[in-house]
Design an enzyme around this catalytic site. Structure first.
Site, PDB file in Angstrom:
ATOM      1  N   CYS A  58       0.847  -1.186   0.000  1.00  0.00           N
ATOM      2  CA  CYS A  58       0.000   0.000   0.000  1.00  0.00           C
ATOM      3  C   CYS A  58       0.885   1.239   0.000  1.00  0.00           C
ATOM      4  O   CYS A  58       1.885   1.307   0.721  1.00  0.00           O
ATOM      5  CB  CYS A  58      -0.906   0.018   1.223  1.00  0.00           C
TER       6      CYS A  58
ATOM      7  N   ASP B 232      -6.384  10.341  -4.845  1.00  0.00           N
ATOM      8  CA  ASP B 232      -5.772   9.331  -3.982  1.00  0.00           C
ATOM      9  C   ASP B 232      -4.434   8.947  -4.625  1.00  0.00           C
ATOM     10  O   ASP B 232      -4.205   9.194  -5.806  1.00  0.00           O
ATOM     11  CB  ASP B 232      -6.706   8.111  -3.865  1.00  0.00           C
ATOM     12  N   ASN B 233      -3.578   8.349  -3.841  1.00  0.00           N
ATOM     13  CA  ASN B 233      -2.326   7.786  -4.353  1.00  0.00           C
ATOM     14  C   ASN B 233      -1.441   8.811  -5.060  1.00  0.00           C
ATOM     15  O   ASN B 233      -0.953   8.584  -6.171  1.00  0.00           O
ATOM     16  CB  ASN B 233      -2.624   6.600  -5.272  1.00  0.00           C
TER      17      ASN B 233
END
Lengths: 472, 472
Positions: free
Chosen positions: B124, B256-257
């Site tokens: 992650c 996100d990310n």
């Protein structure tokens, strides 16, 4: 070869005009007495062999593309002499683990294969090594921050050559050998075959730099050029391409261009052949790096300017792009984002069939970045006046960030901590001091701090602790 | 699907036996009341959605391969429910900029394409985020250092699917969309088409993990798996593969990310859409990272042991291998080289036609590394007793080294400074203290030092300066 030069206007940078140089006085008594050179280049290993970088400001001022005059040079020995008239007859071979070994001339290479032209930044693995040498002497000479240059290279994709030769089962590496005979044999090194066959990697066999036949210092008449990897893999004066099952055992492949673990001292390294041979320590891809070019070393600026524009370069390796550059005026507590100019991208938007110097400029479909970028940032003068130093750090698009701390190693390679320029207040002026000056040139805050008894490895550039809570 | 499980002995690691779990009490009142889970997993976002990591020691103890029981999970919402009997009828599409759009079922995928099985480490992007949150609260929940796991994934090379669909001119990206409907639409994200077509990248459409059909938390019945990239790109419950000319504008791809530049605060980020949309800040490849697993947090060891064996994991991204791991007992002044075990390489030496779980294990010809590695180092107890802390750092084979300093960013992602364990001397014992504990669990030197008024960003982990020349 020369009449292939292009005159049409382009939507992308073309190289500045290069000069007609002469054989310099100091080269007359060396084996390189046939090589014409620019006197501005700074010699890093005495007179001979020829290892040079340009003054950092001159390099930056030439812009995105560097002329042969100021392009850095890394020669291990005497430059092979090849007359203009013999260039096209230059012979080389593709052999080893291949179905159809090839012996060919440069003339064949030009007539039988598709030609391509790409902008490619080459960087010596030793770029910025002087900083390591000031901390602790390494087994390498003292590059400043100008061991990097960009040019338009024309040639043939290595993958095309290898596809015609047909790598056999078990083939895993490609070895390149030059015509420069050295104390430990011909210079040679290998890379992975997978890279050589990968169009995204862009590895080429090149015979033209900025539209001209290769200058002798850059491999006349033929060399390998590998984007995104250290210059030491881009073998000059190319004679042999050998497909193999194992990495090269050439002396220069083993004992040069490596980052040994940091605890290996120069003394200990003499007795660690297995450490040297460990391919994990061989350098291929460049890592993220950047430098401040303006203000230049010892540049002085009146404090009553409104704004000063910081400027510099950055690059990363393996096709990765530098995605951000950040400037700090308070030793890393806060950062400002610099502007980045990716001139390489101007080559991506041309027509698919566009040619330059006889080669197709076909990088529109490529994701990988092969070139350095330039960055700049306007700083209000009052901020610069309050600061003790200014530093730049880059991060590439794989989120590899330049570290604050130096990773010292026995060959002093891949030095990439934050590039720090110290600011001195002097008589209504700000004077700037770079970390080092190349070769044996004196100057720079590193030597000064060391001389004053500072510990350069204390995590604060050898200064007494600043910005620290010392109330213990 | 299940009867494809393999019984033959192998020259490489096979996964530990997974458990038969039950639906846990706490999940009964959530939409995930159909999902059986291991109670050892630590929940990072309350009861629901399910975002979990294993206790770090348990993860390490399972070895190179992680069972579904302890594999980390990142779910944005409710887990789509798919009955065993419906798995093979799961429909998905390959569409967009392709010559021949495909609508197919999982049954078609298994019958019409070559199947492959690779060991792949997923990580992650938020792994180790708790450390960032202690320094300054980010917009993300608190992963410890166990947001990483490795499994054997079976499926079809995405490149094979795309080749059959035939990307059109101008195709540059591939978008993946899942069946998990969220507040901002279905979860979706894109990667570069070039990566998807590159066998070295190993991107696959997978329906089996460790020889079993996918567990619901891991994408039952079908997902993308991307080696060397952050887990957030490996879309679960896969419904659509869309070839496009531009990166995805899916909300989760944009917001996100990403690693935004460090100066962007949580407050400022709300008004910077162009910054969020800048693809340079999107995370794809993992960067170099490592952790100490043993000693564990709060482990105590009698000082009269002769030797203590430090142990942990490391990984890098984009196919790069971690080439060295170094341990320091004096805050970076000196380093020792750790031993590294690359269990992934055991899969490289099998026969070319070897199959596992119905897929060909064809990584013998691949250069890229897809997996974590384990490191260890014996330290004589007297050395450990003298030290105030122990730290690990890794460097990958592109010479990207983990930095000493944290790069804080608004989403708290890709945290990879040196992993530091503090050593306490207590009654003839040494007690070890990790930086943090996951989620809201208390413990770790970071919270303690912060509570004591230390500045965690002072370059010395918030300690009063040690090893410094303070004689000013």
């Amino acid at each position: 070869l020369r009449d292939l030069e292009e005159k049409t206007p382009r939507s992308y940078p073309l190289p500045p005009r290069s000069k007609k140089n002469e054989v310099l006085q100091e080269d007359l008594r060396t084996p390189d007495n046939h090589v014409e050179r620019d006197p501005r280049l700074i010699r890093l290993t005495g007179v001979h062999p020829f290892n040079v970088e340009a003054p950092l400001s001159d390099l930056y001022d030439e812009g995105f593309l560097t002329t042969k005059d100021l392009h850095y040079v890394r020669n291990h020995g005497a430059v092979p002499r090849v007359e203009d008239n013999d260039m096209l007859d230059w012979e080389f071979a593709v052999e080893g683990l291949v179905e159809r070994p090839i012996k060919m001339t440069l003339r064949d290479l030009i007539s039988d294969y598709e030609q391509v032209t790409y902008p490619i930044t080459l960087v010596c693995a030793g770029n910025r090594r002087k900083e390591q040498n000031v901390v602790r002497k390494s087994k390498g000479f003292s590059w400043g921050a100008a061991g990097v240059s960009t040019a338009l290279w024309t040639g043939v994709s290595l993958g095309d050559l290898l596809a015609r030769a047909g790598p056999k089962r078990g083939a895993k590496y490609v070895f390149f050998e030059g015509a420069d005979k050295l104390p430990n044999g011909y210079y040679g090194t290998s890379v992975k075959l997978g890279w050589a066959m990968d169009p995204e990697r862009g590895i080429m066999v090149s015979y033209k730099m900025n539209g001209e036949p290769l200058h002798p210092d850059h491999g006349k008449p033929l060399r390998i050029v590998i984007p995104g990897q250290i210059g030491g893999r881009s073998v000059k004066w190319l004679k042999r391409i050998v497909v193999t099952s194992a990495p090269s055992d050439n002396w220069y492949h083993i004992y040069d261009n490596r980052v040994l673990p940091t605890m290996v001292s120069p003394e200990a390294s003499a007795n660690l052949p297995d450490t040297w041979k460990d391919e994990r320590y061989a350098i291929y891809d460049l890592s993220t790096n950047s430098a401040i070019c303006y203000p230049a070393h010892n540049e002085s600026v009146p404090v009553d300017l409104a704004v000063y524009k910081l400027k510099g370069y950055a690059y990363s390796g393996g096709g990765r792009r530098v995605g951000r550059l950040e400037v700090t005026l308070d030793q890393g507590k806060t950062w400002s984002l610099a502007n980045i100019t990716y001139q390489e991208d101007q080559y991506r938007i041309n027509k698919d069939d566009e040619t330059l110097y006889g080669g197709r400029v076909d990088i529109s479909g490529r994701d990988a970045s092969f070139c350095w970028c330039f960055w700049d940032l306007d700083i209000p003068m009052p901020q610069l006046q309050e600061a003790g130093d200014v530093m730049i750090r880059g991060m590439d698009d794989s989120m590899n960030v330049q570290p604050k701390d130096m990773y010292w190693s026995v060959l002093g390679m891949m030095n990439n901590p934050w590039y720090r320029v110290v600011i001195h207040k002097e008589d209504g002026m700000l004077r700037f001091e770079h970390p080092t000056q190349p070769a044996l040139l004196p100057g720079g805050w590193m030597e000064r701090v060391k001389k004053e008894g500072g510990d350069l490895t204390n995590g604060f550039w050898g200064d007494k602790i600043s910005g620290q809570d010392n109330a213990a």
